[in-house]
Write an enzyme that holds these catalytic residues in place. Sequence first.
Site, short mmCIF file in Angstrom:
data_model
loop_
_atom_site.label_atom_id
_atom_site.label_comp_id
_atom_site.label_asym_id
_atom_site.label_seq_id
_atom_site.Cartn_x
_atom_site.Cartn_y
_atom_site.Cartn_z
N ASP A 272 -1.49 2.54 2.87
CA ASP A 272 -0.08 2.78 3.20
C ASP A 272 0.32 2.05 4.49
OD1 ASP A 272 -1.87 4.47 4.61
OD2 ASP A 272 -0.17 5.66 5.31
N GLU A 273 1.62 1.88 4.63
CA GLU A 273 2.24 1.42 5.88
C GLU A 273 1.55 0.21 6.49
OE1 GLU A 273 3.95 5.78 7.20
OE2 GLU A 273 2.01 5.18 7.99
N VAL A 274 1.39 -0.83 5.67
CA VAL A 274 0.80 -2.06 6.18
C VAL A 274 1.91 -2.89 6.82
CG1 VAL A 274 -0.52 -4.12 5.60
CG2 VAL A 274 -0.90 -1.99 4.33
#
Length: 537
Positions: free
Chosen positions: A329-331
């Site tokens: 997530d949230e790269v």
Amino acid sequence: MARTFALFHFACIVGLVFSNGEYRERETVSVTASNGMPWPMPQQYSSTSDTFTINRNAFKFRATGQSCDILSSAFFRYQTIIFGFREEVLKFHPKFKAGSLTELDVNVKNKCDQYPYLGMDESYNLTISSSGATLNSNSVWGALRGIETFSQLVLQRSKDMFTVNGTTIVDYPRFQHRGLLLDTSRHFLDVSIIKQNLLAMSQSKFNVFHWHIVDDQSFPYTSNNFPDMATMGAYDSKHIYTQDQIAEIIEFARILGIRVIPEFDSPGHSQSWGKSIKDLLTKCYSSGKPNGQYGPIDPSLETSYGFLSKFFAEIAKVFPDHYVHLGGDEVNFDCWKSNPNITAFMKQKDFGTDYAKLEEYYMQRLLEIVSGVKKGYMIWQEVVDNGAKISKEAIVEIYRNQGYMFDVYLTTQKGYRTVLQACWYLDLIKYGVQWQAFYACDPGNFNGTAEQKKLVIGGETCMWGEYVDNTNVLSRTWPRASVVAERLWSAQNVKDANAAAPRLEEHRCRMIKRGFPAEAVNGPGYCFQEYSIHEPV
Ligand SMILES: *[C@@H]1O[C@H](CO)[C@@H](O)[C@H](O)[C@H]1NC(C)=O
Ligand SMILES: *[C@@H]1O[C@H](CO)[C@@H](O)[C@H](O)[C@H]1NC(C)=O
Ligand SMILES: *[C@@H]1O[C@H](CO)[C@@H](O)[C@H](O)[C@H]1NC(C)=O
Ligand SMILES: *[C@@H]1O[C@H](CO)[C@@H](O)[C@H](O)[C@H]1NC(C)=O
């Protein structure tokens, strides 16, 4: 002192003014606890007004079918939970007396599994009548769930006397995956707190401990192959989990029928990994040179995959569950965009300027590594949101809390097994009765086909660690997590919050009686048997 303070702050006592100017009366309504009602609600439950007395000096659990360490430790544990015993050996067996109950016969049909797993059979039937009390289950897991239910039906009446009503229960979970996430990276949690939390989970029939063990902030996992990751990545040398402690947690969970799924989130959320593993993280650039900052794991270097292979080979051995959570997530793409080597790699791979393709490339490689060590995996929704075409073996977890039922729709439409978390953030606290919103959220409530609905295998509630540590994680998690447990266990039509409130109140009081600091969630009220087990009765 307290009173003077209260008078002085009279305005605060009569009402509340919120920052948006909204004024609200203080809560006045209270909820009276039910008496001897189970939580979560069984699939079929009926009770009679026949009551049977139980003398705690005479009662025992008896295995009439298969048995093993999981069952015998449950017998021992529940003798304590229900009757307050610790060490006493039960020797006294009075003759059967009409209207009394001297044992619960636990009949497990199949040989015990060693570890709990996705899709294990947790069904059980429990009957309490004038002909005795019997619990039937196919597996030892069903027996654990049924004994927990039994413990909730028994009420203490005096020092040695307890009662239970005539009861018929046919029960099984609606969803296979019923999890709770704790985050031990933002704040470290002691082993003893994690164990207490596991006990609380078993009281609500949760079966997955999603252990978000590491993140940007700290790396408390002590790796055998890479011991420096904890030495350099943890907050300090005390805030780590040794291999022995991890084994202890897994064993404690196993005995309770709870799976431990560790999460090692990458390629983002991995700043703490980079403290020890050279060149693992992408160097961020400004004005043509490295600026000292680091981004996600560098997907362009073969050394990254070499490290990941070795690391996950170890994880596969340490954690017995078939599944590992791989995050995803949230790269943040900004650092990747700034790095000329990554730009060159993108060109070489023909990715154009689509950094989601680069992320997909990384995730594919990671998933191959993890499949290679014979593990299944869970991932956060972003991996498939970004269009990555990954194996249908993946279980996708929905966490974005806007439009989440549509996300469940889309993910199941793509054919992935799906777990919902988005509507159950226990860490987002607000004033008032909050649990009813958790209760209203239903993972089956979307306009998908029957095939899509079957792909929804359950849900998880989560307590992210920014504002909780050993001092408050239990009270902030419980009993609100239990509300999600009922949503995931009970039938879909068990959804009337007003009807559930007295049972939840009782469940909370039961938690307090068992020694958990479960917070007040229904406004004013009290627990009438709050301390009875702990007093020298
Ligand atoms: C148990 O039986 C008593 C009467 O003996 C009745 O008042 C009570 O409501 C019953 N409780 C349940 C849970 O059925
Ligand atoms: C429980 O009872 C139901 C209905 O009688 C039956 O279908 C089921 O097989 C039983 N389950 C177990 C575990 O005994
Ligand atoms: C990045 O590219 C430059 C120039 O091609 C090379 O010298 C350098 O070693 C590369 N850095 C990494 C970490 O691969
Ligand atoms: C399902 O479809 C109905 C009718 O089109 C709509 O009213 C409802 O909001 C939809 N529900 C969800 C969860 O999308």
